[in-house]
Scaffold this motif. Structure first.
Motif, mmCIF file in Angstrom:
data_model
loop_
_atom_site.group_PDB
_atom_site.id
_atom_site.type_symbol
_atom_site.label_atom_id
_atom_site.label_comp_id
_atom_site.label_asym_id
_atom_site.label_seq_id
_atom_site.Cartn_x
_atom_site.Cartn_y
_atom_site.Cartn_z
ATOM 1 N N GLU A 37 0.808 -1.220 0.000
ATOM 2 C CA GLU A 37 0.000 0.000 0.000
ATOM 3 C C GLU A 37 0.842 1.271 0.000
ATOM 4 O O GLU A 37 0.633 2.156 -0.803
ATOM 5 N N LYS A 41 2.615 3.950 -3.576
ATOM 6 C CA LYS A 41 1.987 5.265 -3.679
ATOM 7 C C LYS A 41 2.761 6.314 -2.887
ATOM 8 O O LYS A 41 2.192 7.306 -2.437
ATOM 9 N N SER A 44 2.252 9.921 -3.748
ATOM 10 C CA SER A 44 0.857 10.296 -3.965
ATOM 11 C C SER A 44 0.316 11.152 -2.820
ATOM 12 O O SER A 44 0.689 10.995 -1.671
ATOM 13 N N GLU A 46 -3.038 11.208 -2.579
ATOM 14 C CA GLU A 46 -4.348 10.590 -2.385
ATOM 15 C C GLU A 46 -4.318 9.765 -1.101
ATOM 16 O O GLU A 46 -3.294 9.211 -0.730
ATOM 17 N N ILE A 48 -4.716 6.777 1.549
ATOM 18 C CA ILE A 48 -4.716 5.313 1.609
ATOM 19 C C ILE A 48 -5.140 4.917 3.021
ATOM 20 O O ILE A 48 -4.959 5.682 3.974
#
Length: 83
Positions: A37, A41, A44, A46, A48
């Protein structure tokens, strides 16, 4: 005989000076979440999910790029070594 940890406390050091602690039953569970996970990313912004298995009804999400450091600490439920 080496002791084995009951669980692992994972301390997340987050941008802005925030700190969070989550616990994993095994170091392999943490490694699975980390490599599956968080690492893919890492740049990122975004959200999680961070697994919180020991607290029912709660969840936590973070932005991977805001994680500055991680410390993994073994937690032993007994301070007495048994042979």
């Amino acid at each position: 005989m080496p002791r084995s940890a009951s669980e692992y406390a994972v301390h997340l050091f987050i941008e802005g000076g925030h700190r969070e602690e989550v616990r994993f039953p095994t170091v392999q569970e943490f490694q699975k979440w980390y490599s599956g996970e968080l690492v893919p990313k890492a740049d990122s912004s975004e959200f999680i999910s961070v697994p919180i298995k020991n607290i029912q009804g709660e969840y936590m999400v973070i932005r991977p790029r805001s994680v500055l450091a991680i410390r993994v600490e073994p937690v032993f439920s007994s301070s007495v070594e048994r042979y």
